[in-house]
Design a protein around this motif. Structure first.
Motif, short mmCIF file in Angstrom:
data_model
loop_
_atom_site.label_atom_id
_atom_site.label_comp_id
_atom_site.label_asym_id
_atom_site.label_seq_id
_atom_site.Cartn_x
_atom_site.Cartn_y
_atom_site.Cartn_z
N UNK A 271 0.83 -1.22 0.00
CA UNK A 271 0.00 0.00 0.00
C UNK A 271 0.86 1.27 0.00
N UNK A 272 2.16 1.13 0.20
CA UNK A 272 3.05 2.28 0.04
C UNK A 272 3.26 2.59 -1.45
N UNK A 273 3.12 1.58 -2.29
CA UNK A 273 3.29 1.75 -3.73
C UNK A 273 2.05 2.31 -4.40
N UNK A 274 0.90 1.80 -3.98
CA UNK A 274 -0.33 2.13 -4.69
C UNK A 274 -1.52 1.78 -3.80
N UNK A 275 -2.63 2.47 -4.01
CA UNK A 275 -3.83 2.18 -3.23
C UNK A 275 -4.57 0.99 -3.86
N UNK A 276 -4.00 -0.20 -3.68
CA UNK A 276 -4.57 -1.41 -4.26
C UNK A 276 -5.97 -1.65 -3.68
N UNK A 277 -6.91 -2.00 -4.56
CA UNK A 277 -8.27 -2.26 -4.12
C UNK A 277 -8.42 -3.67 -3.56
N UNK A 278 -7.62 -4.59 -4.07
CA UNK A 278 -7.80 -6.00 -3.77
C UNK A 278 -6.45 -6.65 -3.50
N UNK A 279 -6.43 -7.58 -2.55
CA UNK A 279 -5.22 -8.32 -2.21
C UNK A 279 -5.48 -9.81 -2.34
N UNK A 280 -4.62 -10.50 -3.09
CA UNK A 280 -4.69 -11.95 -3.23
C UNK A 280 -3.55 -12.53 -2.40
N UNK A 281 -3.89 -13.30 -1.38
CA UNK A 281 -2.92 -13.90 -0.48
C UNK A 281 -2.63 -15.31 -1.00
N UNK A 282 -1.44 -15.53 -1.55
CA UNK A 282 -1.22 -16.66 -2.46
C UNK A 282 -0.04 -17.53 -2.04
N UNK A 283 -0.30 -18.81 -1.78
CA UNK A 283 0.80 -19.75 -1.52
C UNK A 283 1.58 -19.98 -2.81
N UNK A 284 2.88 -20.20 -2.66
CA UNK A 284 3.76 -20.29 -3.82
C UNK A 284 3.62 -21.62 -4.57
N UNK A 285 3.07 -22.64 -3.91
CA UNK A 285 3.01 -23.97 -4.52
C UNK A 285 1.66 -24.29 -5.14
N UNK A 286 0.76 -23.33 -5.22
CA UNK A 286 -0.57 -23.54 -5.79
C UNK A 286 -0.71 -22.76 -7.10
N UNK A 287 -1.00 -23.49 -8.17
CA UNK A 287 -1.10 -22.87 -9.50
C UNK A 287 -2.53 -23.02 -10.00
N UNK A 288 -3.21 -21.91 -10.34
CA UNK A 288 -4.60 -21.98 -10.80
C UNK A 288 -4.70 -22.63 -12.17
N UNK A 289 -5.75 -23.44 -12.35
CA UNK A 289 -5.92 -24.19 -13.60
C UNK A 289 -6.91 -23.52 -14.55
N UNK B 260 -6.54 -16.68 -1.05
CA UNK B 260 -7.73 -15.94 -0.63
C UNK B 260 -7.68 -14.53 -1.19
N UNK B 261 -8.85 -13.94 -1.33
CA UNK B 261 -8.97 -12.57 -1.86
C UNK B 261 -9.74 -11.71 -0.87
N UNK B 262 -9.11 -10.59 -0.46
CA UNK B 262 -9.77 -9.64 0.45
C UNK B 262 -9.48 -8.22 -0.02
N UNK B 263 -10.48 -7.37 0.10
CA UNK B 263 -10.26 -5.97 -0.24
C UNK B 263 -9.34 -5.34 0.80
N UNK B 264 -8.84 -4.18 0.44
CA UNK B 264 -7.99 -3.44 1.37
C UNK B 264 -8.72 -3.19 2.68
#
Length: 348
Positions: free
Chosen positions: A185-203, A239-243
């Motif tokens: 949030x120091x870079x940009x006022x992001x509306x949405x945050x995706x909290x993402x494990x590194x070993x899970x790839x969406x199909x 998971x996806x959560x707004x700011x």
């Protein structure tokens, strides 16, 4: 006598010249004053013109979009369609051992310093992808390889942040995600945050990486569980959560050192705020989990059940508002922003 008459005529003529000069001066002054007055009234008091000027200025300011580390001037664009025409649905994933970072960079020329925005339309959401990380370079490479084109087909304005835990203390996924949020949030006022494990790839790219009116859990199933939900109430993986949603629950607890418990803690925080977890359809929210052994620095957290029992009492004072850390470095790589952070040691 002739000379006197001539002098009188000259005197009268001079008076006329002076009078005419004065009259012309007065007319010129009135015209000038009238023009000045019209300009002043139009600028200061005409509400329509004032709003037009303000709207144009606002549009010009809004045409500047801030990507991590720099500003880009974007031309005015129409909003992207609600459903991207680029989506392809389910894809067969591949994980080639020969894949390297340069290969992935060469296929994602539109990404700069970890950020991307559509060239031909204005994205409907601005999304920050937060990936906690340590010693999983190959997993990260596979994820970047698939995730960048996946997000681009969804026509999102996004940036990927990899939060790398420095040192050899036991891994703390939750605290790293808190750090990622606070730094992003120091870079940009992001509306949405995706909290993402590194070993899970969406199909499936119809599993949209956007936020909803309620917190969203994106992993309904994965290959290693037969594409079924791990257990009722599971809120981990991706998971996806707004700011505002993430701020409202005070983020994660900072005290979950080791594997397990922090995602259940987050679920309790969400429920305490009377929010409801939503999920995409099961045939869309499917992931491939890249196989790996348990890390030596990420052993099972034996205190997770005790901590979970304290969530209702501790959540207000344990989270974003108490997250202490030291930034070691911030590297703006072509495909992601790498934040290396010292998050300290578990308290005995």
């Amino acid at each position: 006598m002739g000379l006197c008459t001539a002098a009188k005529k000259f005197s009268r003529r001079g008076k006329y010249v002076v009078l005419i000069g004065l009259l012309l001066s007065v007319l010129a002054w009135i015209a000038t004053f009238s023009g000045e007055t019209d300009k002043t009234i139009s600028f200061n008091f005409d509400p329509t013109l004032t709003l037009v000027r303000q709207d144009k200025l606002r549009d010009k300011l809004n045409s500047w979009t801030r990507a991590p580390g720099h500003w880009n001037l974007s031309t005015e664009k129409d909003e992207c369609p609600k459903e991207s025409p680029l989506l392809v649905g389910a894809s067969k994933l591949s994980f080639e051992s020969s894949l390297n970072l340069k290969d992935v960079e060469s296929k994602n020329k539109g990404v700069a310093k970890g950020a991307y925005e559509p060239a031909d339309c204005k994205a409907r959401q601005s999304v920050a992808i937060l990936i906690p990380h340590r010693n999983r370079e190959k997993h990260l490479l596979y994820l970047l390889h698939h995730l960048h084109p996946f997000l681009q087909r969804q026509q999102l304005h996004y940036a990927i942040y990899v939060i790398h835990q420095a040192g050899d203390a036991i891994f703390n996924r939750a605290k790293l995600l808190n750090v990622g949020y606070l730094e992003a949030i120091k870079d940009f006022s992001w509306e949405c945050f995706i909290l993402h494990d590194v070993d899970l790839v969406p199909e499936n790219d119809r599993n949209l990486y956007i936020c909803d009116q309620q917190p969203k859990h994106l992993v309904v199933g994965r290959n290693v569980t037969g594409y079924k939900l791990r257990y009722k109430g599971y809120f981990g993986g991706v998971t996806a959560m707004t700011k505002d949603q993430f701020l409202k629950v005070n983020g994660f607890s900072n005290n979950y050192w080791g594997w397990g418990g922090e995602d259940d803690d987050l679920r309790v925080r969400v429920e305490l705020q009377k929010m409801t977890i939503v999920r995409p359809p099961a045939d869309v929210a499917r992931y491939t989990m890249v196989f790996h052994k348990r890390d030596s620095g990420n052993q099972i957290n034996k205190n997770r059940m005790r901590l979970l029992g304290q969530t209702t009492k501790m959540w207000r004072n344990d989270g974003l508002n108490s997250c202490s850390y030291k930034i070691v470095s911030v590297e703006r790589m072509p495909l992601y922003v790498n934040i290396t952070v010292d998050i300290g040691q578990p308290q005995s």
